[in-house]
Design a protein around this motif. Structure first.
Motif, PDB file in Angstrom:
ATOM      1  N   SER A 140      40.851  53.643  50.437  1.00  0.00           N
ATOM      2  CA  SER A 140      39.860  54.710  50.299  1.00  0.00           C
ATOM      3  C   SER A 140      38.479  54.223  49.876  1.00  0.00           C
ATOM      4  N   GLY A 141      38.377  52.985  49.400  1.00  0.00           N
ATOM      5  CA  GLY A 141      37.082  52.478  48.960  1.00  0.00           C
ATOM      6  C   GLY A 141      36.739  52.876  47.534  1.00  0.00           C
ATOM      7  N   PHE A 142      37.647  53.551  46.851  1.00  0.00           N
ATOM      8  CA  PHE A 142      37.433  53.977  45.468  1.00  0.00           C
ATOM      9  C   PHE A 142      37.268  52.757  44.568  1.00  0.00           C
ATOM     10  N   ARG A 143      36.291  52.786  43.672  1.00  0.00           N
ATOM     11  CA  ARG A 143      36.038  51.678  42.745  1.00  0.00           C
ATOM     12  C   ARG A 143      36.119  52.181  41.310  1.00  0.00           C
ATOM     13  N   LEU A 144      36.681  51.345  40.445  1.00  0.00           N
ATOM     14  CA  LEU A 144      36.791  51.664  39.034  1.00  0.00           C
ATOM     15  C   LEU A 144      36.372  50.441  38.233  1.00  0.00           C
ATOM     16  N   LEU A 145      35.330  50.585  37.438  1.00  0.00           N
ATOM     17  CA  LEU A 145      34.856  49.511  36.576  1.00  0.00           C
ATOM     18  C   LEU A 145      35.472  49.705  35.197  1.00  0.00           C
ATOM     19  N   THR A 146      36.235  48.712  34.749  1.00  0.00           N
ATOM     20  CA  THR A 146      36.904  48.784  33.458  1.00  0.00           C
ATOM     21  C   THR A 146      37.032  47.380  32.894  1.00  0.00           C
ATOM     22  N   ARG A 147      37.537  47.262  31.695  1.00  0.00           N
ATOM     23  CA  ARG A 147      37.748  45.953  31.090  1.00  0.00           C
ATOM     24  C   ARG A 147      39.161  45.492  31.383  1.00  0.00           C
ATOM     25  N   SER A 148      39.305  44.199  31.675  1.00  0.00           N
ATOM     26  CA  SER A 148      40.612  43.647  31.985  1.00  0.00           C
ATOM     27  C   SER A 148      40.609  42.148  31.730  1.00  0.00           C
ATOM     28  N   THR A 149      41.818  41.579  31.665  1.00  0.00           N
ATOM     29  CA  THR A 149      41.966  40.134  31.519  1.00  0.00           C
ATOM     30  C   THR A 149      42.312  39.480  32.853  1.00  0.00           C
ATOM     31  N   VAL A 150      42.368  40.258  33.934  1.00  0.00           N
ATOM     32  CA  VAL A 150      42.707  39.750  35.257  1.00  0.00           C
ATOM     33  C   VAL A 150      41.603  38.834  35.755  1.00  0.00           C
ATOM     34  N   ALA A 151      41.999  37.688  36.333  1.00  0.00           N
ATOM     35  CA  ALA A 151      41.028  36.755  36.900  1.00  0.00           C
ATOM     36  C   ALA A 151      40.934  36.971  38.407  1.00  0.00           C
ATOM     37  N   SER A 152      39.737  36.797  38.957  1.00  0.00           N
ATOM     38  CA  SER A 152      39.538  36.957  40.383  1.00  0.00           C
ATOM     39  C   SER A 152      38.431  36.016  40.847  1.00  0.00           C
ATOM     40  N   ARG A 153      38.596  35.487  42.044  1.00  0.00           N
ATOM     41  CA  ARG A 153      37.572  34.605  42.609  1.00  0.00           C
ATOM     42  C   ARG A 153      36.478  35.395  43.306  1.00  0.00           C
ATOM     43  N   HIS A 154      36.801  36.610  43.753  1.00  0.00           N
ATOM     44  CA  HIS A 154      35.852  37.428  44.499  1.00  0.00           C
ATOM     45  C   HIS A 154      35.004  38.264  43.543  1.00  0.00           C
ATOM     46  N   THR A 155      33.768  38.483  43.921  1.00  0.00           N
ATOM     47  CA  THR A 155      32.869  39.280  43.093  1.00  0.00           C
ATOM     48  C   THR A 155      32.238  40.385  43.932  1.00  0.00           C
ATOM     49  N   VAL A 156      31.746  41.379  43.260  1.00  0.00           N
ATOM     50  CA  VAL A 156      31.058  42.489  43.909  1.00  0.00           C
ATOM     51  C   VAL A 156      29.985  42.987  42.947  1.00  0.00           C
ATOM     52  N   GLU A 157      28.916  43.550  43.512  1.00  0.00           N
ATOM     53  CA  GLU A 157      27.857  44.107  42.672  1.00  0.00           C
ATOM     54  C   GLU A 157      28.263  45.506  42.256  1.00  0.00           C
ATOM     55  N   GLY A 158      28.266  45.750  40.962  1.00  0.00           N
ATOM     56  CA  GLY A 158      28.676  47.042  40.429  1.00  0.00           C
ATOM     57  C   GLY A 158      27.555  48.064  40.485  1.00  0.00           C
ATOM     58  N   GLU A 159      27.862  49.291  40.099  1.00  0.00           N
ATOM     59  CA  GLU A 159      26.868  50.355  40.076  1.00  0.00           C
ATOM     60  C   GLU A 159      25.791  50.104  39.036  1.00  0.00           C
ATOM     61  N   ASP A 160      26.109  49.254  38.054  1.00  0.00           N
ATOM     62  CA  ASP A 160      25.141  48.942  37.013  1.00  0.00           C
ATOM     63  C   ASP A 160      24.193  47.817  37.422  1.00  0.00           C
ATOM     64  N   GLY A 161      24.357  47.277  38.658  1.00  0.00           N
ATOM     65  CA  GLY A 161      23.477  46.222  39.147  1.00  0.00           C
ATOM     66  C   GLY A 161      23.927  44.817  38.790  1.00  0.00           C
ATOM     67  N   LEU A 162      24.997  44.682  38.030  1.00  0.00           N
ATOM     68  CA  LEU A 162      25.502  43.370  37.647  1.00  0.00           C
ATOM     69  C   LEU A 162      26.632  42.956  38.583  1.00  0.00           C
ATOM     70  N   THR A 163      26.902  41.673  38.655  1.00  0.00           N
ATOM     71  CA  THR A 163      27.990  41.156  39.474  1.00  0.00           C
ATOM     72  C   THR A 163      29.250  41.040  38.626  1.00  0.00           C
ATOM     73  N   HIS A 164      30.347  41.634  39.127  1.00  0.00           N
ATOM     74  CA  HIS A 164      31.620  41.647  38.410  1.00  0.00           C
ATOM     75  C   HIS A 164      32.714  41.097  39.311  1.00  0.00           C
ATOM     76  N   PRO A 165      33.774  40.526  38.732  1.00  0.00           N
ATOM     77  CA  PRO A 165      34.942  40.158  39.536  1.00  0.00           C
ATOM     78  C   PRO A 165      35.569  41.423  40.112  1.00  0.00           C
ATOM     79  N   VAL A 166      36.114  41.325  41.326  1.00  0.00           N
ATOM     80  CA  VAL A 166      36.731  42.482  41.974  1.00  0.00           C
ATOM     81  C   VAL A 166      38.190  42.167  42.282  1.00  0.00           C
ATOM     82  N   VAL A 167      39.063  43.160  42.051  1.00  0.00           N
ATOM     83  CA  VAL A 167      40.485  43.052  42.350  1.00  0.00           C
ATOM     84  C   VAL A 167      40.827  44.181  43.317  1.00  0.00           C
TER      85      VAL A 167
END
Length: 85
Positions: free
Chosen positions: A19-46
């Motif tokens: 569905s393309g739904f995104r949820l920005l939250t805190r986690s300990t999960v590691a990821s190699r891929h990143t995406v730009e969040g709604e806040d303008g910062l780059t975050h890891p994406v799962v």
């Protein structure tokens, strides 16, 4: 708390692939891929398979169930009630 034994918690984006739904939250999960969040910062994406945006329980959508022929199949396998007496 003892230092050095706990995993690092950081902001992570969980993205529903269907569905393309995104949820920005805190986690300990590691990821190699990143995406730009709604806040303008780059975050890891799962990427996840399902989320509340696409899950039938949360959306109210139901899957069609094929009930036609179930009674006939049962009676063929086990016989009718009148034949079992």
């Amino acid at each position: 708390m003892r230092h050095g034994i706990h995993p690092v918690s950081r902001p992570v984006v969980f993205r529903d692939r269907a569905s393309g739904f995104r949820l920005l939250t805190r986690s300990t999960v590691a990821s190699r891929h990143t995406v730009e969040g709604e806040d303008g910062l780059t975050h890891p994406v799962v990427d996840v398979e399902t989320s509340p945006a696409g899950h039938p329980f949360h959306t109210g959508a139901s899957r069609p169930v094929d009930t036609e022929g179930r009674v006939e199949r049962f009676e063929r396998r086990h016989g009718t009630a009148a034949a079992r007496r």
